[in-house]
Design a protein around this motif. Structure first.
Motif, mmCIF file in Angstrom:
data_model
loop_
_atom_site.group_PDB
_atom_site.id
_atom_site.type_symbol
_atom_site.label_atom_id
_atom_site.label_comp_id
_atom_site.label_asym_id
_atom_site.label_seq_id
_atom_site.Cartn_x
_atom_site.Cartn_y
_atom_site.Cartn_z
ATOM 1 N N PHE A 103 0.828 -1.207 0.000
ATOM 2 C CA PHE A 103 0.000 0.000 0.000
ATOM 3 C C PHE A 103 0.861 1.255 0.000
ATOM 4 O O PHE A 103 0.677 2.155 -0.825
ATOM 5 C CB PHE A 103 -0.921 -0.017 1.217
ATOM 6 N N LYS A 104 1.852 1.319 0.887
ATOM 7 C CA LYS A 104 2.577 2.584 1.045
ATOM 8 C C LYS A 104 3.853 2.682 0.208
ATOM 9 O O LYS A 104 4.280 3.788 -0.121
ATOM 10 C CB LYS A 104 2.899 2.840 2.519
ATOM 11 N N LEU A 105 4.454 1.558 -0.146
ATOM 12 C CA LEU A 105 5.723 1.606 -0.872
ATOM 13 C C LEU A 105 5.612 1.187 -2.333
ATOM 14 O O LEU A 105 6.507 1.486 -3.117
ATOM 15 C CB LEU A 105 6.776 0.748 -0.165
ATOM 16 N N SER A 106 4.541 0.493 -2.680
ATOM 17 C CA SER A 106 4.374 0.076 -4.077
ATOM 18 C C SER A 106 3.236 0.820 -4.763
ATOM 19 O O SER A 106 2.794 0.420 -5.840
ATOM 20 C CB SER A 106 4.117 -1.443 -4.139
ATOM 21 N N ASN A 107 2.750 1.860 -4.098
ATOM 22 C CA ASN A 107 1.736 2.739 -4.696
ATOM 23 C C ASN A 107 0.452 1.997 -5.061
ATOM 24 O O ASN A 107 -0.207 2.324 -6.038
ATOM 25 C CB ASN A 107 2.313 3.430 -5.942
ATOM 26 N N GLN A 108 0.093 0.989 -4.266
ATOM 27 C CA GLN A 108 -1.133 0.240 -4.545
ATOM 28 C C GLN A 108 -2.283 0.827 -3.717
ATOM 29 O O GLN A 108 -2.739 0.257 -2.724
ATOM 30 C CB GLN A 108 -0.927 -1.251 -4.265
ATOM 31 N N ILE A 109 -2.739 2.002 -4.150
ATOM 32 C CA ILE A 109 -3.791 2.727 -3.442
ATOM 33 C C ILE A 109 -5.095 1.934 -3.435
ATOM 34 O O ILE A 109 -5.972 2.161 -2.608
ATOM 35 C CB ILE A 109 -4.012 4.116 -4.093
ATOM 36 N N SER A 110 -5.230 0.986 -4.361
ATOM 37 C CA SER A 110 -6.451 0.174 -4.417
ATOM 38 C C SER A 110 -6.656 -0.640 -3.147
ATOM 39 O O SER A 110 -7.759 -1.126 -2.894
ATOM 40 C CB SER A 110 -6.409 -0.766 -5.628
ATOM 41 N N LEU A 111 -5.595 -0.778 -2.331
ATOM 42 C CA LEU A 111 -5.714 -1.516 -1.075
ATOM 43 C C LEU A 111 -6.318 -0.671 0.045
ATOM 44 O O LEU A 111 -6.635 -1.199 1.122
ATOM 45 C CB LEU A 111 -4.340 -2.039 -0.623
ATOM 46 N N LEU A 112 -6.474 0.630 -0.180
ATOM 47 C CA LEU A 112 -6.986 1.514 0.870
ATOM 48 C C LEU A 112 -8.339 1.067 1.420
ATOM 49 O O LEU A 112 -8.518 1.038 2.645
ATOM 50 C CB LEU A 112 -7.063 2.951 0.361
ATOM 51 N N PRO A 113 -9.339 0.708 0.595
ATOM 52 C CA PRO A 113 -10.631 0.281 1.157
ATOM 53 C C PRO A 113 -10.508 -0.938 2.078
ATOM 54 O O PRO A 113 -11.233 -1.036 3.073
ATOM 55 C CB PRO A 113 -11.468 -0.050 -0.088
ATOM 56 N N VAL A 114 -9.590 -1.849 1.750
ATOM 57 C CA VAL A 114 -9.399 -3.045 2.581
ATOM 58 C C VAL A 114 -8.828 -2.652 3.942
ATOM 59 O O VAL A 114 -9.328 -3.066 4.991
ATOM 60 C CB VAL A 114 -8.440 -4.041 1.892
ATOM 61 N N LEU A 115 -7.765 -1.835 3.935
ATOM 62 C CA LEU A 115 -7.125 -1.421 5.181
ATOM 63 C C LEU A 115 -8.044 -0.514 6.001
ATOM 64 O O LEU A 115 -8.027 -0.555 7.239
ATOM 65 C CB LEU A 115 -5.800 -0.719 4.873
ATOM 66 N N THR A 116 -8.845 0.281 5.306
ATOM 67 C CA THR A 116 -9.832 1.110 6.005
ATOM 68 C C THR A 116 -10.860 0.240 6.716
ATOM 69 O O THR A 116 -11.263 0.532 7.851
ATOM 70 C CB THR A 116 -10.550 2.048 5.014
ATOM 71 N N HIS A 145 7.151 13.002 1.399
ATOM 72 C CA HIS A 145 5.768 13.082 0.903
ATOM 73 C C HIS A 145 5.761 13.345 -0.605
ATOM 74 O O HIS A 145 5.002 12.723 -1.362
ATOM 75 C CB HIS A 145 5.028 14.189 1.647
ATOM 76 N N PHE A 146 6.606 14.255 -1.038
ATOM 77 C CA PHE A 146 6.679 14.601 -2.458
ATOM 78 C C PHE A 146 7.098 13.388 -3.290
ATOM 79 O O PHE A 146 6.528 13.118 -4.350
ATOM 80 C CB PHE A 146 7.672 15.748 -2.654
ATOM 81 N N ARG A 147 8.098 12.660 -2.810
ATOM 82 C CA ARG A 147 8.597 11.512 -3.567
ATOM 83 C C ARG A 147 7.574 10.381 -3.631
ATOM 84 O O ARG A 147 7.419 9.735 -4.664
ATOM 85 C CB ARG A 147 9.894 11.003 -2.932
ATOM 86 N N ARG A 148 6.882 10.139 -2.523
ATOM 87 C CA ARG A 148 5.894 9.061 -2.492
ATOM 88 C C ARG A 148 4.603 9.479 -3.171
ATOM 89 O O ARG A 148 3.902 8.661 -3.758
ATOM 90 C CB ARG A 148 5.622 8.641 -1.039
#
Length: 249
Positions: A103-116, A145-148
């Protein structure tokens, strides 16, 4: 085009093809799952179940058995915390740890609903000793923050359904620090000293605050953030993390 950007573009294309053909894929092992399954296959759900805890110490967040939320644990008796209580969804162990890293290092934002969803369920059964006024994401240094491109803690805080509770970003990181995993236990608190501050003209006076972060290792980051918030007038500071590291399952 960089290799990383090419890989991300390729992966997005693959996901679009998957959606086109109507398949659902397990977010852990990526095998095809039925429409009735939620996020994961049955095998990965079983493994994830081992990562979640029935009870945790409200001082340090470590798993502490069924009565941990009342009695705490003996492991943190000599530890000093500036936050008043902590809650966690589980133990930092695969596959939960792998989901957090992706989620945080591979830019897989699609995992946000699961972690939420994991976070929301923990909050639904956790009762902090006081009403929460603000959710405060643990901040990243501006360059990181800028890099991620995002702060995973802010995304998590913003996605929670907590009526009447505002997300507050007036806690900022003003100094770049070494990675906490790159320094010894004794150096971690020194590494973070003076790294956080509250924005000018916001003192948090009398407010109950809940810090939001993804992982607690030693607790040094949460501790320093809580200290800064209390120095700025916060009445109580609680903490929530998706997982607590340093435990075996």
């Amino acid at each position: 085009m960089s290799v990383d950007k090419l890989l991300r573009t390729t992966w997005r294309g693959i996901k679009n093809l998957q959606q086109f053909f109507g398949h659902n894929y397990c977010k852990c092992c990526r095998t095809i799952i039925s429409d009735g399954d939620e996020h994961f296959c049955s095998g990965c759900w079983s493994q994830l179940g081992l990562c979640f805890v029935d009870g945790f110490c409200t001082r340090c967040g470590r798993e502490a058995g069924q009565f941990g939320e009342v009695n705490g644990c003996p492991k943190c008796e000599d530890e000093i915390f500036h936050f008043d209580a902590i809650a966690c969804a589980g133990i930092y162990h695969p596959p939960l740890s792998e989901l957090i890293v992706r989620f945080k290092l591979s830019n897989q934002i699609s995992l946000l609903p699961v972690l939420t969803d994991f976070t929301q369920k923990t909050f639904s059964r956790m009762r902090f000793p006081g009403k929460i006024d603000y959710l405060v994401p643990v901040p990243l240094y501006w360059l990181n923050h800028f890099r991620r491109g995002f702060n995973q803690s802010h995304l998590l805080a913003r996605s929670l359904d907590m009526p009447g509770v505002k997300v507050n970003r007036d806690l900022v990181k003003i100094r770049r620090t070494k990675s906490q995993t790159a320094v010894t236990f004794a150096e971690r608190q020194k590494n973070l000293l003076g790294a956080f501050a509250v924005r000018k003209n916001h003192d948090f006076s009398g407010k109950n605050v809940c810090l939001i972060d993804d992982v607690k290792t030693t607790g040094a980051t949460l501790n320093e953030c809580a200290k800064v918030l209390k120095d700025a007038g916060a009445a109580k500071v609680f903490a929530f993390v998706l997982a607590v590291a340093g435990q075996k399952k």
